[in-house]
Structures are given as structure tokens and as C-alpha cells.
Design an enzyme around this catalytic site. Structure first.
Site, mmCIF file in Angstrom:
data_model
loop_
_atom_site.group_PDB
_atom_site.id
_atom_site.type_symbol
_atom_site.label_atom_id
_atom_site.label_comp_id
_atom_site.label_asym_id
_atom_site.label_seq_id
_atom_site.Cartn_x
_atom_site.Cartn_y
_atom_site.Cartn_z
ATOM 1 N N ARG A 77 60.217 40.989 29.791
ATOM 2 C CA ARG A 77 59.939 40.552 28.744
ATOM 3 C C ARG A 77 58.687 40.144 28.228
ATOM 4 O O ARG A 77 58.082 40.430 27.062
ATOM 5 C CB ARG A 77 60.695 39.119 27.995
ATOM 6 C CG ARG A 77 62.407 39.829 27.911
ATOM 7 C CD ARG A 77 63.263 38.687 27.551
ATOM 8 N NE ARG A 77 64.516 39.318 27.151
ATOM 9 C CZ ARG A 77 65.517 38.624 26.620
ATOM 10 N NH1 ARG A 77 65.448 37.442 27.103
ATOM 11 N NH2 ARG A 77 66.653 39.134 26.476
ATOM 12 N N LYS A 116 76.997 33.943 28.187
ATOM 13 C CA LYS A 116 77.165 33.569 26.999
ATOM 14 C C LYS A 116 78.557 34.117 26.398
ATOM 15 O O LYS A 116 78.360 34.822 25.356
ATOM 16 C CB LYS A 116 75.899 34.228 26.199
ATOM 17 C CG LYS A 116 74.555 33.747 26.672
ATOM 18 C CD LYS A 116 73.388 34.111 25.699
ATOM 19 C CE LYS A 116 72.525 34.359 26.646
ATOM 20 N NZ LYS A 116 71.445 35.809 25.937
ATOM 21 N N GLY A 148 68.334 39.859 28.991
ATOM 22 C CA GLY A 148 67.198 39.360 29.871
ATOM 23 C C GLY A 148 67.955 39.314 31.491
ATOM 24 O O GLY A 148 67.024 40.054 32.420
ATOM 25 N N GLY A 166 71.990 40.770 22.815
ATOM 26 C CA GLY A 166 72.806 40.469 21.585
ATOM 27 C C GLY A 166 72.099 41.578 20.713
ATOM 28 O O GLY A 166 72.963 42.157 19.719
HETATM 29 P P1 ADP Z 1 72.212 38.833 29.513
HETATM 30 O O1 ADP Z 1 70.805 37.987 29.627
HETATM 31 O O2 ADP Z 1 72.003 40.131 30.556
HETATM 32 O O3 ADP Z 1 72.580 39.077 28.169
HETATM 33 P P2 ADP Z 1 73.907 36.489 29.893
HETATM 34 O O4 ADP Z 1 72.665 35.691 29.415
HETATM 35 O O5 ADP Z 1 75.047 36.413 29.107
HETATM 36 O O6 ADP Z 1 73.600 37.845 30.306
HETATM 37 O O7 ADP Z 1 74.357 36.023 31.313
HETATM 38 C C1 ADP Z 1 73.733 36.023 32.587
HETATM 39 C C2 ADP Z 1 74.238 35.121 33.600
HETATM 40 O O8 ADP Z 1 75.550 35.059 33.740
HETATM 41 C C3 ADP Z 1 73.568 35.281 35.057
HETATM 42 O O9 ADP Z 1 72.716 34.366 35.380
HETATM 43 C C4 ADP Z 1 74.920 35.278 35.735
HETATM 44 O O10 ADP Z 1 74.675 34.510 36.912
HETATM 45 C C5 ADP Z 1 75.923 34.548 35.061
HETATM 46 N N1 ADP Z 1 77.270 34.780 35.640
HETATM 47 C C6 ADP Z 1 77.867 36.420 35.497
HETATM 48 N N2 ADP Z 1 78.999 36.017 36.019
HETATM 49 C C7 ADP Z 1 79.389 34.592 36.043
HETATM 50 C C8 ADP Z 1 80.522 34.054 36.623
HETATM 51 N N3 ADP Z 1 81.650 34.701 36.939
HETATM 52 N N4 ADP Z 1 80.375 32.826 36.480
HETATM 53 C C9 ADP Z 1 79.228 32.118 36.124
HETATM 54 N N5 ADP Z 1 78.219 32.422 35.768
HETATM 55 C C10 ADP Z 1 78.325 33.936 35.694
HETATM 56 MG MG MG Z 2 70.761 35.719 29.585
#
Ligand code: ADP
Ligand code: MG
Length: 412
Positions: free
Chosen positions: A48, A209, A365, A389
Site C-alpha cells: 500500500r 472483519k 490489505g 471493502g
Molecule cells: P483483508 O485485509 O484482506 O480485507 P481482513 O482484514 O478482513 O482481510 O482479515 C485478515 C485477517 O483475518 C488475517 O490477519 C487473518 O489471520 C485473519 N483470519 C482469517 N481467518 C481467521 C480465523 N479463522 N480466525 C481468526 N482470524 C482469522
Molecule cells: Mg485487513
């Protein structure tokens, strides 16, 4: 899909379309998305930061002084020491090869004085905008102070354009405002994907999230043929269906939302697939002892266990769906991939997407961090977005406040 409209209006102001004479010697306020994944104060993935470099460099090449705004994490309106932007300032300085002056606030006398005395070629990074509750509440007086002593605003935080926040949308009411180069690149690429998208269309959604992503699933019911749910998000659905997820990440109060989404999916002829099996462990570490449980076989979790990845049967089933899709949109890791015992689901589904030669879009991210960490070939994806998002909302056909604000903005 014909009932979905998107604002493809070309009239948004763009930095790239300005007469460079107009920019000379001006002070640019730039909103970027430096919300990078971090562990213990270290940046896990700087995609980023790199993404915002072309805009910053373009402004510097046109003899502007640059003041940068970003948020990091969710400090919820308070100063959180671990969410200060100092490590980011340091990384930006290395990447730009010039001094970046890091400030410890966003507003106030010291900041205004620093902005007043800025000269061409200087770069100032203000503190985490979300240390102020005015940011997420989009308070005009805060936006006005951000805009003070600046000449124009550049929107380059693609990851944030779906948020009507003070530094994203509010500030455009006080300064001539335009799209930065990254937002323009994302806008053009995703517009192309949206217009040319083919069916079957699959959305793979995971991550942590939950509160924001559950709404996204509902919005994709009329768009997607299949929605694959992994990551922490799946736990909320398991819980809603009466499965005890023990110590897993879960949103108990979203149970009725989850159930109604499953019901509505049937009516929209959208197939939602939840993991059949998953990996559980008590500790989150690289040496954690794990078990694979199969929900369909009636396997139960023990006290203290957490669901941390999808299991092999699910990987196989989801990979087949991905292989048979003409369009794949991916946001959110399938498991806690930062630790090796829980990385397999994200790695294998990422590979299935990499192997799909049709339209494949990845954003978020942490999802982009996973792509880099597992060494995927970026050229094999149609588009890798810095936004999670924001990318999903754009592909839903929604108006994004941080972009639509650039239309009504006044002249430079
Ligand atoms: P992005 O940034 O790609 O939009 P998010 O921020 O929503 O994704 O989520 C990313 C995080 O979710 C990662 O740090 C990952 O470790 C965590 N994660 C994925 N699956 C699980 C789970 N089953 N339990 C807890 N954390 C999780
Ligand atoms: Mg994230």
C-alpha cells in the site's frame, strides 16, 4: 445482472489531467491508505505504501509540497501508541529517497505552522487520522482544519473511498479535489472488470472483519452465482446454524443476519458454500498442535479450541468451484495464514485463483500480503486491488463517497 448500475462517469477530476503549470509551487494535501498489515510494530507488507508512491512522486516532480494523511488500524478516536505512523514514515522515507517529516498530530497550531512554512519538495506525514473521533464521524470543523493552509486535495486512498470520513470525503468540501494516480488506476481497472464480467461469477470471502463483510455477502447475492465463505467469517454462520465454535472468532449477535442471508440466497439462486471441514487449535503459533474436524460428520470442538483454517475437503470443493468460474473475486484470507499451521487454505485457494486464466480480482490489505508471502505470480491475476471493502463495494455497483465527492469539487 443488467439491473446493476455503476457510476462510470468520466467527469471526476484527475491529477493526471491537470495542467502541470497549475501545480507548480502548490501545497498538496494527499489522503493515502497506509493501513498496512503490521506485527509488533513491523510492517508485514508495504504494497500500500508502494501503491501511493507514483502520486507522491508526481506531485514532487511538479514542485509541490506534500502533506500526507492516513489512518492505521482501528484506534477508535483515541491515541494508541502502537498505531502511530512512525514506522510508516521511515519506510516511506526509504522508498522515496528523501526526508519525510513525521508529525504527532493532524490538527493544532504546531501542524498549521508546519504547513505554512512548507516549501516545494518537502514531505510531511501527519499522525493516524483515526486518533480523532471526528475522522469517522466526518465532522466538518476537523475537515476544515485538515484543509487549512493547503491549496488542493488529492484522493489516493483507494482502500478508504467507501468511507465517508473527514479525511476522505469531508475535506473535499474545503479544497479543490481530484483523484490521485492510484485511485485512477484502480477505478479504470475495476470499471473494466465490472463492465466485462462473465458468469459464472464466484466471490471468495474470508478474513476477520466480520461486522463489515457480512453486509457485503448480502449485496453479492444478486451478482454472484456462488459465494465461498472462509476465514473467521464462516464461524458466524456455523454459530448461527447451532454449531458450538468454542473460542473461535465469532459475532454471536450477527446470527440472525447470517441465517437470513442463507435464506435469501435460495431466493436469489445464489449458492453459498460454507466450509465442510476445518483446522482447529488451542494456540496460535507456528508450532500449534492442530486437529481437522468435519462438521458434516458431527465432529465437535473441545473447550479452548479455535477454528483457524479451512480443511482439505473444503479446499478441494472450493478449488473446483474456482476452476469452473469465469470471474473470481477474492477478499479475505481463508485462515490465520500468518502462522504456518493455518496457512494451507489461503495458499491452496490462492493457487486455484492464480491457475484460473479467466478474470480474477483480489483485494484487501491482508489478502495482498498473502499473495506476496506465498510468492504468487502477480501477472496471473487480472487485477490486484489495494482496497478490500472499497473494491467489493465498487463491484457491487455502489457509489463510493470518496470518489463521488471529486465531481462536485471546485476549481483549482
Ligand atoms: P483483508 O485485509 O484482506 O480485507 P481482513 O482484514 O478482513 O482481510 O482479515 C485478515 C485477517 O483475518 C488475517 O490477519 C487473518 O489471520 C485473519 N483470519 C482469517 N481467518 C481467521 C480465523 N479463522 N480466525 C481468526 N482470524 C482469522
Ligand atoms: Mg485487513
Amino acid at each position: 445482472m443488467s439491473n446493476i448500475s455503476i457510476n462510470m462517469d468520466e467527469s471526476y477530476r484527475r491529477l493526471s489531467q491537470n495542467d502541470s503549470q497549475l501545480l507548480q509551487g502548490k501545497k498538496a494535501l494527499v489522503r493515502v491508505d497506509f493501513n498496512v498489515p503490521m506485527t509488533n510494530g513491523k510492517i508485514d507488507d508495504d504494497s500500500r505504501i508502494k501503491g501511493a508512491l507514483p502520486t507522491i512522486q508526481y506531485l514532487l516532480d511538479n514542485n509541490c509540497a506534500v502533506v500526507i494523511l492516513s489512518h492505521l488500524g482501528r484506534p477508535k478516536g483515541k491515541v494508541v501508541e502502537s498505531l502511530r505512523l512512525d514506522p510508516i514514515a521511515q519506510r516511506l522515507e526509504e522508498l522515496l529517497g528523501r526526508t519525510v517529516k513525521k508529525m504527532n498530530a493532524c490538527i493544532g497550531e504546531e501542524i498549521q505552522n508546519a504547513k505554512k512554512s512548507l516549501t516545494s519538495g518537502e514531505v510531511l506525514l501527519l499522525e493516524n487520522t483515526r486518533f480523532y473521533s471526528e475522522e469517522t464521524h466526518n465532522i466538518a470543523s476537523f475537515s476544515r482544519e485538515l484543509a487549512e493552509n493547503m491549496d488542493f486535495f488529492v484522493q489516493d486512498a483507494f482502500g478508504c473511498v467507501h468511507r465517508a470520513h473527514a479525511s476522505v470525503e469531508g475535506v473535499t468540501h474545503f479544497l479543490p479535489s481530484m483523484m490521485g494516480l492510484l485511485v485512477e488506476k484502480e477505478f479504470e481497472a475495476l470499471k473494466g472488470v465490472f463492465i466485462n464480467r462473465k458468469k459464472p461469477l464466484t466471490l471468495l470471502i474470508g478474513g476477520a472483519k466480520i461486522d463489515t463483510k457480512i453486509g457485503v455477502i448480502r449485496n453479492f447475492l444478486p451478482i454472484a452465482d456462488t459465494i465461498l465463505i472462509g476465514g473467521g467469517l464462516a464461524n458466524t454462520f456455523f454459530n448461527a446454524k447451532g454449531y458450538d465454535v468454542k473460542d473461535s472468532l465469532v459475532e454471536i449477535d450477527k446470527a440472525s443476519t447470517a441465517l437470513s442471508i442463507l435464506q435469501d440466497a435460495g431466493e436469489e439462486a445464489c449458492q453459498i458454500l460454507l466450509p465442510r471441514d476445518f483446522v482447529v487449535a488451542k494456540d496460535i503459533s507456528d508450532t500449534a498442535e492442530t486437529r481437522v474436524l468435519n462438521r458434516k460428520n458431527g465432529d465437535l470442538m473441545n473447550d479452548g479450541e479455535k477454528i483457524l483454517d479451512i480443511g482439505p475437503e473444503t479446499i478441494q470443493q472450493f478449488s473446483e468451484v474456482i476452476a469452473n468460474s469465469q470471474t473470481v473475486i477474492w477478499n479475505g484470507p481463508a485462515g490465520l495464514f500468518e502462522f504456518s499451521p493455518f496457512a494451507n487454505g489461503t495458499k491452496e485457494l490462492g493457487k486455484a485463483i492464480e491457475d484460473n486464466n479467466n478474470t480474477t480480482i483480489v483485494g484487501g490489505g491482508d489478502s495482498v500480503d498473502a499473495i506476496n508471502r506465498f510468492g504468487f505470480d502477480e501477472t496471473k491475476f487480472s487485477h490486484i486491488s489495494t482496497g478490500g471493502g472499497a473494491m467489493l463495494e465498487f463491484l457491487e455497483g455502489k457509489m463510493l463517497p470518496g470518489i463521488s465527492a471529486l465531481k462536485k469539487s471546485h476549481e483549482l
